[in-house]
Design an enzyme around this catalytic site. Structure first.
Site, mmCIF file in Angstrom:
data_model
loop_
_atom_site.group_PDB
_atom_site.id
_atom_site.type_symbol
_atom_site.label_atom_id
_atom_site.label_comp_id
_atom_site.label_asym_id
_atom_site.label_seq_id
_atom_site.Cartn_x
_atom_site.Cartn_y
_atom_site.Cartn_z
ATOM 1 N N ARG A 136 6.288 2.162 1.637
ATOM 2 C CA ARG A 136 6.495 1.368 0.658
ATOM 3 C C ARG A 136 7.239 1.954 -0.554
ATOM 4 O O ARG A 136 6.981 3.107 -0.884
ATOM 5 C CB ARG A 136 5.002 0.852 -0.023
ATOM 6 C CG ARG A 136 5.062 -0.302 -0.688
ATOM 7 C CD ARG A 136 3.833 -0.721 -1.199
ATOM 8 N NE ARG A 136 2.910 0.259 -1.840
ATOM 9 C CZ ARG A 136 1.919 -0.020 -2.552
ATOM 10 N NH1 ARG A 136 1.519 -1.272 -2.725
ATOM 11 N NH2 ARG A 136 1.288 1.037 -3.613
ATOM 12 N N ASP A 157 -4.503 7.182 -1.738
ATOM 13 C CA ASP A 157 -3.611 6.914 -0.699
ATOM 14 C C ASP A 157 -4.278 7.138 0.348
ATOM 15 O O ASP A 157 -4.440 8.582 0.604
ATOM 16 C CB ASP A 157 -2.323 7.857 -1.182
ATOM 17 C CG ASP A 157 -1.175 7.550 -0.159
ATOM 18 O OD1 ASP A 157 -1.266 7.734 1.005
ATOM 19 O OD2 ASP A 157 -0.174 7.261 -0.874
ATOM 20 N N THR A 177 10.112 -0.677 -5.849
ATOM 21 C CA THR A 177 10.176 -1.988 -5.830
ATOM 22 C C THR A 177 8.760 -2.520 -5.086
ATOM 23 O O THR A 177 8.603 -3.686 -5.063
ATOM 24 C CB THR A 177 11.408 -2.358 -4.826
ATOM 25 O OG1 THR A 177 11.098 -1.887 -3.672
ATOM 26 C CG2 THR A 177 12.738 -1.975 -5.323
ATOM 27 N N ASP A 201 -2.029 10.182 2.298
ATOM 28 C CA ASP A 201 -2.127 11.332 1.941
ATOM 29 C C ASP A 201 -3.587 11.959 2.007
ATOM 30 O O ASP A 201 -3.718 13.154 2.596
ATOM 31 C CB ASP A 201 -1.814 11.577 0.327
ATOM 32 C CG ASP A 201 -0.330 11.225 -0.067
ATOM 33 O OD1 ASP A 201 0.477 11.375 0.830
ATOM 34 O OD2 ASP A 201 -0.057 10.906 -1.120
HETATM 35 C C1 PRP Z 1 0.467 2.049 2.350
HETATM 36 C C2 PRP Z 1 -0.428 1.330 3.467
HETATM 37 C C3 PRP Z 1 0.592 0.073 3.876
HETATM 38 C C4 PRP Z 1 1.088 -0.109 2.653
HETATM 39 C C5 PRP Z 1 0.317 -1.385 1.828
HETATM 40 O O1 PRP Z 1 1.379 2.746 3.149
HETATM 41 O O2 PRP Z 1 -0.628 2.217 4.625
HETATM 42 O O3 PRP Z 1 1.313 0.274 4.871
HETATM 43 O O4 PRP Z 1 1.266 0.792 1.654
HETATM 44 O O5 PRP Z 1 1.101 -1.524 0.657
HETATM 45 P P1 PRP Z 1 1.390 -3.076 0.512
HETATM 46 O O6 PRP Z 1 0.511 -4.089 0.765
HETATM 47 O O7 PRP Z 1 1.801 -3.126 -0.938
HETATM 48 O O8 PRP Z 1 2.855 -3.242 1.474
HETATM 49 P P2 PRP Z 1 2.478 3.728 2.379
HETATM 50 O O9 PRP Z 1 3.881 3.197 1.783
HETATM 51 O O10 PRP Z 1 1.539 4.810 1.307
HETATM 52 O O11 PRP Z 1 2.834 4.923 3.463
HETATM 53 P P3 PRP Z 1 2.008 5.931 4.424
HETATM 54 O O12 PRP Z 1 1.195 5.247 5.133
HETATM 55 O O13 PRP Z 1 3.111 6.547 5.221
HETATM 56 O O14 PRP Z 1 1.306 6.905 3.419
#
Ligand code: PRP
Length: 207
Positions: free
Chosen positions: A103, A199, A107, A202
């Site tokens: 994400r 997170d 944005t 993480d």
């Molecule tokens: C997190 C989570 C989802 C997303 C959810 O991933 O695992 O994929 O955010 O957010 P949304 O509903 O607002 O789209 P992240 O971007 O943190 O990546 P990662 O799993 O690699 O840490």
């Protein structure tokens, strides 16, 4: 209309509470994710189709069943990886289709960086695995990708969600049921689920 299933199983509630705890270390976090994914997968597969099957027991014939449907499991990297092992313990013969999305921090839109979907589907049902349904952008984009390769039945298995994410996914894809361990209060101003668990990527991988 989307069906939202929030587990009320005592073990799910117990384990989710441990998962949320900021003092839970990476190793325990990964173990809890595996267990929660297994429990939610059990709930999400209650309507799998069966065909009759007769087996011979040491005492004679027994009328039994065979799970018939071919299943694809779609872990959304990175955080969804932690749910894969638990699901594969229940469903050892699934196909695994990895999707990489992160994400964008400003944005909040999903950015795709990996896609191992086949060009055309050969499974009857797909289970998306991603612990966090925040704005719902990543989940809706993943369903779009699956529908583009012809998958007709899709279920989303997450751990926690914000109401905003559930609303977005249900509006975009009302045919996709959502299975969760908890529907949390809200998103904060940087798009994190509150109270949430931080997170999930993480916390699993120590980054
Ligand atoms: C997190 C989570 C989802 C997303 C959810 O991933 O695992 O994929 O955010 O957010 P949304 O509903 O607002 O789209 P992240 O971007 O943190 O990546 P990662 O799993 O690699 O840490």
């Amino acid at each position: 209309m989307t069906k939202l299933h929030v587990s009320n199983h005592p073990l799910v509630r117990h384990k989710l509470t441990l998962l949320r705890d900021k003092n839970t270390d990476h190793r325990s976090f990964r173990e809890l994710m595996r267990e929660l994914a297994l429990l939610l997968c059990y709930e999400a597969t209650q309507d799998l189709q069966l065909s009759p099957k007769v087996v011979e027991t040491p005492m004679g014939s027994a009328n039994g069943f065979k799970a018939e449907e071919s299943i694809g499991v779609v872990p959304v990297l990175r955080a969804g990886l932690g749910m894969l092992e638990g699901v594969m313990q229940l469903l050892p013969n699934v196909q695994v289709w990895h999707i990489g999305l992160y994400r964008d921090e400003e944005t909040l839109r999903p950015v795709q960086y990996y896609n191992r979907l086949p060009e055309k589907t050969s499974v009857q049902i797909c289970l998306i695995l991603d612990p966090m349904l925040a704005t719902g952008g990543s989940a809706a984009a993943t369903v779009d990708l699956l529908k583009n390769v012809g998958v007709e039945r899709i279920k989303y298995i997450g751990l926690i969600a914000a109401p905003e994410g559930v609303e977005r996914l249900s509006k975009a894809h009302p045919d996709v049921p959502i299975y969760l361990a908890s529907l949390d209060e809200r998103l904060n101003d940087v798009g994190f689920i509150v109270p949430g668990l931080g997170d999930a990527g993480d916390r699993q991988f120590g980054t």
